[in-house]
Write an enzyme that holds these catalytic residues in place. Sequence first.
Site: not given
Ligand code: NAD
Ligand code: UD1
Length: 338
Positions: A124, A149, A153
Site C-alpha cells: 500500500s 495496519y 505492510k
Molecule cells: P478485503 O478485506 O475485501 O479482502 C481481504 C480478504 O482476505 C478477505 O476476503 C478476508 O476474508 C481474507 N482474509 C483475511 N485474513 C485471512 C486469513 N488469515 N486467511 C485467509 N483469508 C483471510 O480487502 P481488499 O480491499 O480486497 O484488500 C486486499 C489486500 O490489498 C489486503 O492485503 C489489503 O491490505 C491490501 N490493500 C487494500 C487497499 C484498499 O484500499 N482496499 C489498499 C492497499 C492495500
Molecule cells: C486510508 C488509510 C490507509 C489505507 C487506505 C486504503 C488512514 C489514515 N489511512 O487511506 O492506511 O491504506 O485508506 O485505501 O486511515 N475522507 C473524508 N471523509 C471520510 C473518509 C475520508 O474526508 O469519511 C478523506 C480523508 O481525510 C482523505 C481522503 O478522504 O483525505 C481519502 O481517505 P480514505 O479513503 O480513508 O483513504 P486514505 O486516507 O488515503
Amino acid sequence: MSILVTGGAGYIGSHTVLELQNAGYDVVVADNLSNSSRTSLERVRDITGKEITFYEADILDRDALRNIFAKEKITACIHFAGLKSVGESVAKPLEYYQNNIAGTLVLVDEMKRQGIKNIIFSSSATIYGDPAFVPITEECPKGICTNPYGWTKSMLEQILIDMQTADPEWNVIILRYFNPVGAHESGMIGEDPNGLPNNLMPFISQVAVGKLPELSVFGDDYDTPDGTGVRDYIHVVDLADGHVKALKKVSENVGLKIYNLGTGTGYSVLEMVKNFESVTGVKVPYAIKARRPGDIAACYANADKAKAELSWEAKFGIKEMCADAWNWQSKNPNGYGS
Ligand code: NAD
Ligand code: UD1
C-alpha cells in the site's frame, strides 16, 4: 496449472479473480471469509461462466495450505489475504500482526516447501508515510506509518525482500496500491465494507443511497488547492489488471520488483464529491469537520515504472470510478447481504 489467490473473495481479490479468468488462468482461491462472503465468487463465476476452485482456509493454518498444495498444481500466488481496517488495527494491534505477518510467514514457508517461489504481494502507498515528495516514485523512502495496519505492510515488504535476497530463486513482486475505488461494470461485485465505511468512496456512495445522512470532510485547511486531502484514486478493475500484468512478469524470473499502482492524478475530497454528483445526478450532502488523526495532505503516484516494465497503465478515469461505484451501490444497497 493454477494461480493461488489468497483473500480472493474480498474486494480487490474478487475483481482480480475475474480478470485472471478472462485472461485464461485457472484460479484457486483460499479465503477464511473473515471479511467477505462466497457470494462474491459465485457472482464472478456468473460473469465469466468459469468455475473457481474455492477453499475456505486460513493462511495461518498450515494443514489447510498443505492440503491445497497437495491437491492443486499451483505455479504462483497472488497474496491479498489480510486484515485492512486502520482503526481496528490501532485497537487490536496483536491481531493484525498475527494475522497479516504470521499468516504470510506460514504461507511463504509452505510455498517454499512445495518449490513454488513466485509471489505477488498487496502492499500500500501507506508505507510511504507522509511522503518525502509527490508524485511518489518507488524510490521515495519508506516513511513512518501511523497505525499497525500500515506497519504490517511495511514489515511484510522487508520480510519478502530479505527472503528473496537469501534465496534468489524467489520471484517477488510488491505492488503498492494507491486508493482503490469503483467496481466491475456489471455492478455484480464491489466493495462491501463492514459497518460504517472508513474510506471516502464507500462513504460517499452510502450517503448517496440514503444509508448515511452526510459526509464528514476531514479538514479543509491542508496545503492543497481547495484545502481538502488529495489522493490517487484508482479503479479496482485497473488494479486487477495490474495483477494480471504482474503475473506475466513474475514468471520471467524477475527476482524482486516493486511497483506503484496508481493513476498519477490526485483528486481532493471536494473534487470527488463534485465528480460523484455530476456523474450520478445524486446530491451528496457534506459538512467540514476536523482533520482525521494520521491523515496526510496529499498522496499520488508516479506510475511510470509499471508502465515501462509491466506495460500497465490505468485506463479508467474519475468518471468511470464514480459511475461504477454508484452502479454497484445502487444495485446492492446492502452489499452482498441484499
Ligand atoms: P478485503 O478485506 O475485501 O479482502 C481481504 C480478504 O482476505 C478477505 O476476503 C478476508 O476474508 C481474507 N482474509 C483475511 N485474513 C485471512 C486469513 N488469515 N486467511 C485467509 N483469508 C483471510 O480487502 P481488499 O480491499 O480486497 O484488500 C486486499 C489486500 O490489498 C489486503 O492485503 C489489503 O491490505 C491490501 N490493500 C487494500 C487497499 C484498499 O484500499 N482496499 C489498499 C492497499 C492495500
Ligand atoms: C486510508 C488509510 C490507509 C489505507 C487506505 C486504503 C488512514 C489514515 N489511512 O487511506 O492506511 O491504506 O485508506 O485505501 O486511515 N475522507 C473524508 N471523509 C471520510 C473518509 C475520508 O474526508 O469519511 C478523506 C480523508 O481525510 C482523505 C481522503 O478522504 O483525505 C481519502 O481517505 P480514505 O479513503 O480513508 O483513504 P486514505 O486516507 O488515503
